[in-house]
Design a protein around this motif. Structure first.
Motif, PDB file in Angstrom:
ATOM      1  N   ILE A   8       0.839  -1.208   0.000  1.00 43.38           N
ATOM      2  CA  ILE A   8       0.000   0.000   0.000  1.00 43.38           C
ATOM      3  C   ILE A   8       0.867   1.247   0.000  1.00 43.38           C
ATOM      4  O   ILE A   8       0.609   2.210  -0.734  1.00 43.38           O
ATOM      5  CB  ILE A   8      -0.942  -0.009   1.220  1.00 43.38           C
ATOM      6  CG1 ILE A   8      -1.965  -1.141   1.083  1.00 43.38           C
ATOM      7  CG2 ILE A   8      -1.647   1.336   1.354  1.00 43.38           C
ATOM      8  CD1 ILE A   8      -2.901  -1.268   2.256  1.00 43.38           C
ATOM      9  N   GLU A   9       1.939   1.237   0.825  1.00 42.17           N
ATOM     10  CA  GLU A   9       2.837   2.396   0.860  1.00 42.17           C
ATOM     11  C   GLU A   9       3.514   2.615  -0.482  1.00 42.17           C
ATOM     12  O   GLU A   9       3.664   3.757  -0.945  1.00 42.17           O
ATOM     13  CB  GLU A   9       3.887   2.193   1.949  1.00 42.17           C
ATOM     14  CG  GLU A   9       3.324   2.285   3.363  1.00 42.17           C
ATOM     15  CD  GLU A   9       4.345   1.910   4.416  1.00 42.17           C
ATOM     16  OE1 GLU A   9       4.249   2.444   5.553  1.00 42.17           O
ATOM     17  OE2 GLU A   9       5.243   1.086   4.116  1.00 42.17           O
ATOM     18  N   LEU A  10       3.911   1.525  -1.120  1.00 35.50           N
ATOM     19  CA  LEU A  10       4.540   1.632  -2.426  1.00 35.50           C
ATOM     20  C   LEU A  10       3.571   2.213  -3.460  1.00 35.50           C
ATOM     21  O   LEU A  10       3.939   3.079  -4.271  1.00 35.50           O
ATOM     22  CB  LEU A  10       5.016   0.253  -2.877  1.00 35.50           C
ATOM     23  CG  LEU A  10       5.793   0.199  -4.200  1.00 35.50           C
ATOM     24  CD1 LEU A  10       7.043   1.057  -4.126  1.00 35.50           C
ATOM     25  CD2 LEU A  10       6.149  -1.235  -4.546  1.00 35.50           C
ATOM     26  N   LEU A  11       2.310   1.785  -3.425  1.00 40.02           N
ATOM     27  CA  LEU A  11       1.310   2.302  -4.360  1.00 40.02           C
ATOM     28  C   LEU A  11       1.035   3.788  -4.106  1.00 40.02           C
ATOM     29  O   LEU A  11       0.817   4.557  -5.051  1.00 40.02           O
ATOM     30  CB  LEU A  11       0.016   1.499  -4.240  1.00 40.02           C
ATOM     31  CG  LEU A  11       0.077   0.049  -4.755  1.00 40.02           C
ATOM     32  CD1 LEU A  11      -1.220  -0.681  -4.444  1.00 40.02           C
ATOM     33  CD2 LEU A  11       0.367   0.035  -6.250  1.00 40.02           C
ATOM     34  N   VAL A  12       1.052   4.178  -2.824  1.00 43.09           N
ATOM     35  CA  VAL A  12       0.848   5.594  -2.491  1.00 43.09           C
ATOM     36  C   VAL A  12       1.983   6.441  -3.069  1.00 43.09           C
ATOM     37  O   VAL A  12       1.762   7.517  -3.644  1.00 43.09           O
ATOM     38  CB  VAL A  12       0.743   5.778  -0.968  1.00 43.09           C
ATOM     39  CG1 VAL A  12       0.817   7.273  -0.621  1.00 43.09           C
ATOM     40  CG2 VAL A  12      -0.548   5.182  -0.446  1.00 43.09           C
TER      41      VAL A  12
END
Length: 251
Positions: A8-12
Motif C-alpha cells: 500500500i505504501e509503495l502504491l501511495v
C-alpha cells in the motif's frame, strides 16, 4: 530489524509521483514550445534575410512562385538543388511541425507540406469575404503582382509598392486543414489571410501555445495570437489553431 515498504505504501508513493508528473508535464510542454517558438522566430528572420538577398538581385522583386517554383525553392536551393541558394533550406520549416530538414525525401510533397507559406492578400474583397482588404491596401500598399511571359508566369511581391515594410508580414506558418486530400499539412506556396484550402493554399496557423509566427518585409519576425495579428496588421480573418485542431476568427 529493517522495516520494508508495504504494498500500500509503495502504491501511495507511485500515485504521488504520477500526480506530480501530471502537474509538471503541461509546464514542461509549454517551456518546450516556448523554445520552439524562439527557434521559429530565428528561422523566420533568416528566411526574410534570404528574401531580401533575392530582392537585391532581382530589381526589388520578392518571390512567391515563378514557373511553379515556390519562394522556398528559389531562395534556398532546395527541392533537389534546383533553386538559387541564399539561405540553407534546412531552416525553412517550423520546429513544431514534422519538417525534418533532411537532405532527401521519398516524396517531394513531404518537404512541400511543412514549409512556411508566403502570405498572399491580394484577393478582391467580394471574392474573399476579407473585410480588411481595402483598409490593408491603404495602409500597406498593393504590393503583390503577377509577372512573366510564356513559361515564366508567377506571383511576386514588389518592394517599391510597400508603404510600411515593418508592418507587412510576408511569410507565415500555415496549415491546410482539409484532412481528406493529399495536401494535408503546411503549404509553401501561399497562405491567404481570408482563409482557403485550395491545392496550393492554406490557412495561417498558430503552432506555439496559440501564437503564430511570421516574418516581415523589413526582416524582423513576430509571434502573436490570432486576434493580435488582426488588430495590429489587419490580417488574417481566420487562423487555424493547430493544438485545438480548429479554425478561429481573428476579427
Amino acid at each position: 530489524m529493517k522495516r520494508k515498504f508495504t504494498l500500500i505504501e509503495l502504491l501511495v508513493v507511485i500515485a504521488i509521483i504520477a500526480v506530480l508528473a501530471a502537474m509538471l508535464f503541461p509546464a514542461l510542454n509549454k517551456a518546450r514550445e516556448l523554445a520552439k517558438k524562439s527557434d521559429c522566430l530565428s528561422r523566420k528572420k533568416q528566411m526574410m534575410l534570404g528574401m531580401q538577398f533575392y530582392s537585391n538581385d532581382f530589381r526589388g522583386y520578392l518571390p512567391v512562385y515563378i514557373s511553379n517554383l515556390p519562394w522556398s525553392v528559389l531562395i534556398s536551393g532546395g527541392w533537389y538543388g534546383t533553386g538559387t541558394t541564399y539561405i540553407p533550406w534546412k531552416i525553412l520549416g517550423c520546429p513544431s511541425t514534422h519538417f525534418s530538414g533532411g537532405s532527401k525525401y521519398s516524396d517531394v510533397n513531404d518537404w512541400r507540406h511543412y514549409v512556411s507559406g508566403a502570405i498572399w492578400s491580394n484577393a478582391v474583397n467580394s471574392a474573399s469575404g476579407d473585410a480588411k482588404y481595402d483598409e490593408r491596401a491603404v495602409a500597406l500598399g498593393v504590393y503583390q503582382n503577377m509577372v512573366g511571359s510564356p513559361g515564366t508566369t508567377g506571383k511576386v511581391y514588389i518592394t517599391a509598392r510597400m508603404k510600411a515594410p515593418s508592418r507587412t508580414p510576408l511569410l507565415a506558418d500555415s496549415f491546410c486543414s482539409n484532412l481528406g486530400n493529399a495536401h494535408y499539412g503546411k503549404q509553401h506556396y501561399y497562405v491567404t489571410p481570408a482563409g482557403g484550402c485550395e491545392p496550393e493554399s492554406a490557412y495561417w496557423a498558430a503552432y506555439h501555445n496559440g501564437t503564430a509566427t511570421a516574418g516581415f518585409a523589413d526582416g524582423h519576425a513576430e509571434a502573436l495570437s490570432p486576434r493580435e495579428w488582426a488588430a495590429k496588421y489587419l490580417m488574417p480573418r481566420l487562423m487555424f489553431d493547430v493544438s485545438r485542431r480548429r479554425l478561429v476568427n481573428c476579427y
